[in-house]
Scaffold this active site. Structure first.
Site, short mmCIF file in Angstrom:
data_model
loop_
_atom_site.label_atom_id
_atom_site.label_comp_id
_atom_site.label_asym_id
_atom_site.label_seq_id
_atom_site.Cartn_x
_atom_site.Cartn_y
_atom_site.Cartn_z
N SER A 25 -8.35 8.05 8.03
CA SER A 25 -8.24 7.12 6.95
C SER A 25 -9.06 5.94 7.03
O SER A 25 -8.56 5.31 7.84
CB SER A 25 -6.58 6.84 6.04
N ASP B 197 0.70 -1.25 0.31
CA ASP B 197 0.16 0.28 0.45
C ASP B 197 0.67 1.37 -0.08
O ASP B 197 1.99 1.34 1.06
CB ASP B 197 -0.85 0.18 1.21
N ALA C 191 -2.15 2.89 8.49
CA ALA C 191 -0.90 2.59 9.48
C ALA C 191 -2.08 1.31 10.89
O ALA C 191 -1.26 1.25 11.93
CB ALA C 191 -0.79 3.81 10.48
N ASP D 22 -10.21 -4.70 8.05
CA ASP D 22 -8.79 -5.34 8.23
C ASP D 22 -9.13 -5.51 9.99
O ASP D 22 -8.89 -6.37 10.74
CB ASP D 22 -8.53 -5.60 7.88
N GLY E 104 -3.25 -6.09 2.14
CA GLY E 104 -4.26 -6.94 1.56
C GLY E 104 -4.80 -7.76 2.90
O GLY E 104 -4.36 -7.16 4.34
N GLY E 105 -6.15 -8.58 2.72
CA GLY E 105 -6.62 -8.92 3.70
C GLY E 105 -5.96 -9.31 4.84
O GLY E 105 -5.99 -8.85 5.84
N THR F 68 -6.38 7.20 12.03
CA THR F 68 -4.95 6.97 11.56
C THR F 68 -4.60 7.70 10.17
O THR F 68 -5.11 7.18 9.35
CB THR F 68 -4.18 5.87 12.18
#
Length: 318
Positions: free
Chosen positions: A256, A17, A299, A262, A42-43, A295
């Site tokens: 964000s 990312d 992060a 997740d 990614g998850g 965050t």
């Protein structure tokens, strides 16, 4: 608190990312970006990261390929996440997010991963089987890489259930359609967000009753023993055969949204692995998601941030 059960996360289509920001997103002129931030993504990767940040332990089994795959492994090592890299033929993809400083709007771009092969699928299934332990939690999270067989997720679920593992699924697109449309043995927990629920149900999830009825239908049809449906800033709904709760989220300032779902799955799975009740685990999930949106980039939250939100969350029986 009892000893934590083992947690294995599986990421079939991870990403590095990349996040940056500009004074304003305007079409035409060259935009001068701030220095980028790089995070493993990614998850399942983010689920394992969340578990680690919340003081738990998880192993992250990740399909990685090429120099970008190695960068992903290095980023996970920097966060001390125990990683089980499985080398595949396709280069690991990137995701890119740009925040407009003037408006606070975040623009997210996902680059598709390179197609994988039948040999890659066999290698992944072999490694997943080798690292799935008895009575553990196995989290299948994120999209399925192009080229992998359509029943890849079903095969992983079957292997995990042979070892009496509790399977947690948070996926999308065709993998989610297949799980919902053709259930075999119920997975332990399915987490689905508001937009995905509306698409699967073919009608909007305008009300709490809509979300509850949708989740109850999935439980009744044998899709999952427990279904959690998100309702954005309102919180999340949990439905099983004998329990129904909503956890109301605290009001927070959003920076964000990347990784919030997740973080939810990581926190809830960790709580369950430590023996928490369903309502307490739901509360931890909502708290971690709420803390994560405050965050930067991907992060994710730390334990202190999640605890502060946990104290503000409110559980209500339905």
């Amino acid at each position: 608190m009892r000893e934590q059960a083992a947690i294995l996360t599986i990421t079939l289509n991870p990403a590095v990312d990349v996040a940056t920001h500009v004074p304003a997103v305007i079409a035409g002129p060259k935009l001068r970006c701030a220095a980028p931030r790089y995070d493993p993504g990614g998850g399942g990767v983010n689920v394992a990261r969340a578990v680690q940040k919340l003081g738990g332990a998880a192993r992250a089994l990740v399909a990685v390929g090429g120099p970008m795959g190695q960068r992903l492994v290095n980023l996970l090592a920097a966060e001390e996440v125990l990683t089980l890299p499985v080398t595949v033929s396709g280069e690991t993809r990137q995701s890119f997010a740009v925040t407009d400083d003037a408006t606070g709007a975040q623009y997210r771009f996902g680059v598709p991963g390179e197609p994988l092969t039948a040999q890659d699928a066999d290698r992944l299934l072999t490694e997943i089987a080798a690292h799935t332990t008895q009575d553990s939690y196995v989290v299948i999270s994120g999209s399925v890489a192009p080229g992998l067989p359509e029943d890849m997720q079903s095969r992983i679920i079957a292997m995990a259930e042979e070892k009496h593992a509790r399977v947690v699924v948070d996926t999308s697109s065709r993998a989610l359609d297949r799980l919902i449309g053709d259930p075999t043995t119920p997975v332990y927990l399915l987490r689905i967000d508001q937009a995905e629920a509306a698409e699967a149900a073919r009608h909007p999830m305008h009300t709490l009753a809509d979300s509850t009825a949708f989740a109850a239908d999935l439980v009744a049809r044998g899709v999952a023993e427990v279904v959690v449906t998100g309702r954005g800033a309102e919180g999340s709904v949990l439905v099983s055969r004998d329990q129904r709760f909503i956890c109301h989220a605290p009001q927070v300032t959003v920076r964000s949204k990347i990784g919030a779902g997740d973080a939810f799955v990581g926190a809830m799975t960790l709580a369950l692995a430590r023996g928490s009740t369903a309502d307490a685990a739901l509360k931890w999930g909502v708290a971690a998601a709420s803390a994560t949106v405050t965050t930067e980039a991907t992060a994710l939250c730390d334990l202190a941030q999640a605890q502060a939100c946990y104290d503000q969350c409110r559980i209500e029986a339905l």
